[in-house]
Every structure is written in C-alpha cells, then in structure tokens.
Motif scaffolding. Structure first.
Motif, PDB file in Angstrom:
ATOM      1  N   GLY A 124       0.828  -1.193   0.000  1.00  0.00           N
ATOM      2  CA  GLY A 124       0.000   0.000   0.000  1.00  0.00           C
ATOM      3  C   GLY A 124       0.866   1.247   0.000  1.00  0.00           C
ATOM      4  N   ASN A 125       0.579   2.188   0.913  1.00  0.00           N
ATOM      5  CA  ASN A 125       1.345   3.436   0.992  1.00  0.00           C
ATOM      6  C   ASN A 125       2.522   3.364   1.944  1.00  0.00           C
ATOM      7  N   ASN A 126       2.770   2.185   2.539  1.00  0.00           N
ATOM      8  CA  ASN A 126       3.888   2.025   3.460  1.00  0.00           C
ATOM      9  C   ASN A 126       4.897   1.019   2.916  1.00  0.00           C
ATOM     10  N   ASN A 185       3.186   8.804   1.122  1.00  0.00           N
ATOM     11  CA  ASN A 185       2.337   9.995   1.027  1.00  0.00           C
ATOM     12  C   ASN A 185       2.728  11.058   2.055  1.00  0.00           C
ATOM     13  N   THR A 186       2.888  10.646   3.320  1.00  0.00           N
ATOM     14  CA  THR A 186       3.214  11.622   4.362  1.00  0.00           C
ATOM     15  C   THR A 186       4.706  11.899   4.454  1.00  0.00           C
ATOM     16  N   LYS A 187       5.534  11.026   3.839  1.00  0.00           N
ATOM     17  CA  LYS A 187       7.000  11.130   3.914  1.00  0.00           C
ATOM     18  C   LYS A 187       7.517  10.934   5.337  1.00  0.00           C
ATOM     19  N   LYS A 188       6.713  10.337   6.202  1.00  0.00           N
ATOM     20  CA  LYS A 188       7.107  10.075   7.578  1.00  0.00           C
ATOM     21  C   LYS A 188       7.357   8.587   7.778  1.00  0.00           C
ATOM     22  N   THR A 189       8.177   8.266   8.764  1.00  0.00           N
ATOM     23  CA  THR A 189       8.539   6.876   9.032  1.00  0.00           C
ATOM     24  C   THR A 189       7.982   6.425  10.374  1.00  0.00           C
ATOM     25  N   GLY A 190       7.096   5.470  10.333  1.00  0.00           N
ATOM     26  CA  GLY A 190       6.606   4.828  11.544  1.00  0.00           C
ATOM     27  C   GLY A 190       7.495   3.646  11.882  1.00  0.00           C
ATOM     28  N   ASN A 191       6.956   2.653  12.581  1.00  0.00           N
ATOM     29  CA  ASN A 191       7.773   1.499  12.942  1.00  0.00           C
ATOM     30  C   ASN A 191       6.915   0.251  13.056  1.00  0.00           C
TER      31      ASN A 191
END
Length: 378
Positions: A183-185, A220-226
């Motif tokens: 998906g988006n990740n 999309n957000t250009k952020k990195t989760g975990n």
C-alpha cells in the motif's frame, strides 16, 4: 545523519564480505534443480466449482541454481506461478561465504531469521503466520549465522523488502512470494536477532526467542513509523514425531495521512494485496508423524495437523483461525500433499479476501478447501 550512518555501515559490511570471500576453491561448482507442481482443489464456498467437481490445473514451475567459486557461493530460486497467483517471481537469491563449519554470511534476498525455520508447518498451505509475513519471509539485506552443536544465533539487517519498481514514490509490487507491508507504506531498515538453544538425543529439542524491529516509510506523508515483533518458539523431534509451537506478539505503527486508519496495514503477495490488523498476537501449534511404508515407489506417509490462531488487539475486529489436516506422500522425487484446510475469517479460505485478517466478519462461518498438490522435485 542516522540514515547516512546506517547506509555507510551497510556498505562496509558488504565490502568486508566480498574481501573475505577471495579465498580457496579454484574449481567452479554448479548445481541446477527445480520442481513442477499441479494442483487440484474443491472449495466449500464456490458453488459452481463444486458442481463441476473441483478444478485441476497448473500450480508452479521453479528453477533452483546453486554455484560456488573461490569461496563465494550463490543460492537462487525463481518461481513461475499460474496467472491467478502472481506469475513469475524470485523467491530467494543470495551470495554467501562460510568462514568455517559453524559461521557464514549471506547477502541479498535471504530468509528473515524469525521464529521456526525453514517452515513452521508441515502442509502445503503453510501455517497462519505465513499470511502476515511471519513464516518463510525473504527480504533484501545481510545476515550472519552461527550454528554450533548447542547454540545457534542469527544477526541480520534488511534495507527493505523485495523492491521491484525502483520509483521515487512507487508502491510495493504485489508480484512477490513473501508477504510484506504494501500500500502506501514500505518496510525499511529492519534489524533481526534470533537465538536458539538445542539439546537432547532421543528427544531432540530446540527452544528459541526471536525479535525484529524496523521502519515503515509512508510514501504519502514522507514520515517513518515502525513495526516490531517478538516470538518464543519450541520445536521437538521424538522418533517419528515432530512438534512445532510458537507465540508471537506483533505491532505496526504507520504514519498514515489524515483519515486513514492506523489500526490496519496492507500486505501483499501472489499478485494481490489485502488488509491485516496492525496489532495482534499469533499462536500456532503443528504436529506430524511419519509412517515409513514400502508400497512400490511410495516410501513414507507423513500425517499432520497444523493449527493457527490470530488474536487481534483491536476490540472491534473478529479473530482469525486456520487448521490444516493432511498427509504428505513421498514416492521417489514426487511429493503429494493431500490437505483439508479450514479457515475462519481467512482471506484464502472462504472469506471476502479484502479484510478478513483485519476487521473480519462477525457473521463469518468456517469454510474449507480440499486440496491435492502434486510436485516433482529434481
């Protein structure tokens, strides 16, 4: 800065690996093999299929290649499935070097060291964890293995899962063997540790703990989760019996755009994506028993039952179950799996496919598939 240091460390490891490999073995070695498989299935949720007595057709053709020269070896496996299961894909492909009889290093698309390996199952369908990327998963990275008489440990770093599109903001391709976040990740910078202690002669046992932690980059957000997972596992062999058992805690924390639920992630393999609960516990137990026979070409029957339970931590989601009872028939190089696979809120066993492993359906019922897989391995 941290990303730069991680990338530098990765390059140094790779360079060291190749320098170490320039030793010994002046004669090249090459070994080719493969398999051809056909599949018959009859599914409880397909009324038209039942009327015609099930379907029998092509499953998969694969080529395996192993080669070694001057201490460096390669292990690759390319598979071509039927159109409905994603077509062609590289299951694994890595370069390796053995420092000694107990230690080696692998670089490339290599198996993620997590929980029971190579498989946490005996049947053709795998166990429930496979469908969440927790059994026979392969990613792009580097792995060190130490395997002695009593102790075994794996240390690995994976830059990312299989990357097939190489675009700046390309989503993960679903034409893959291993289930990965899609998906988006995207899975990035994952570390794995696995430790095993092995003992026993009549009752051979191995108990272990595995952990993994990595990033989830949102295009999309250009952020990195975990995301992270922790497993305890035990496997035993006693005479003709085998037992595999696991308990796994899994969490995904994506940084999605506003309005997109973070209680759900998308995973993909075999040509199609589906939703999976972000946080869940997984419990599996699998038992088999061999029965040696002498029936012409048939030399062994392996009877088994593999069970899996997915406990979703979001209270409004329905849990998922899977149970496979069957027998593996060995006749020379022909291996035939005869399985009765049952599932509850299971995407591949009677569900609506899209969200069975996520929200699920409170009105779902158990569905089953009778399956016979014929595979000639050469």
């Amino acid at each position: 800065m941290r990303d730069s240091l991680r990338n530098l460390w990765f390059v140094i490891l790779c360079s060291s690996f190749f320098v170490q490999g320039m030793k010994a073995q002046e004669t090249p070695e090459v070994d080719l093999g493969g398999a051809l498989r056909f599949n018959y299935n009859l599914s409880s949720w397909k009324p038209e299929q039942k009327k015609r007595g099930g379907d029998f057709g092509y499953d998969m053709f694969r080529i395996n290649a192993m080669a070694a020269y001057r201490g460096i070896y390669v292990n690759a496996e390319y598979r071509h499935y039927s159109e409905g299961f994603g077509g062609g894909m590289l299951k694994q492909g890595w370069f390796g070097y053995k420092f000694n009889e107990e230690e080696e290093i692998q670089l490339g698309l290599t198996q993620v060291p997590f929980a029971i390996q190579q498989y946490n199952s005996h049947n053709w369908f795998f166990n429930l964890g496979y469908y969440m990327g927790l059994e026979d998963d392969h990613d792009m990275g580097i792995k060190f293995i130490h395997n002695s008489e009593n102790w075994e440990y794996h240390i690995a770093y994976f830059k990312n899962a299989e990357e097939l599109r190489f675009g700046d903001v390309s989503a993960v391709s679903a034409s893959r063997y291993s289930y990965d976040v899609a998906g988006n990740n995207k899975e990035v910078h994952q570390g794995n540790l696995k430790f095993l202690y092995k003992w026993g002669e009549n009752l051979k046992s191995q108990v272990g703990v595995s952990g993994q932690y990595g990033g989830l980059y949102n295009i999309n957000t250009k952020k990195t989760g975990n995301h992270h997972a922790l497993a305890v596992h035990y496997e035993a062999d006693y005479k003709l019996w085998n037992l595999k058992s696991e308990a796994i805690l899994v969490s995904h924390n994506p940084k999605n755009e506003k309005g997109v639920s973070e209680e759900i992630i998308v995973m993909a393999a075999y040509g199609a994506p589906y939703e999976v609960a972000s946080d869940f516990n997984l419990y599996t137990i699998a038992v088999s028993r061999d029965l040696p026979v002498n029936w012409g070409p048939v030399s062994n029957l392996q009877f088994y039952n593999d069970f899996g339970y997915m406990q979703k931590r979001e209270g409004s989601f329905e849990d998922s179950f899977m149970n496979v009872t069957g027998v593996l028939i060995t006749a020379g190089n022909l291996y035939t799996y005869v399985d009765y696979a049952a599932g509850y809120n299971h995407s591949w066993l009677g569900g609506n496919f899209v969200d069975d492993f996520a929200a699920g359906n409170p009105d779902a019922k158990w569905e089953a598939r009778f399956n016979i897989n014929f595979g000639y391995y050469f």
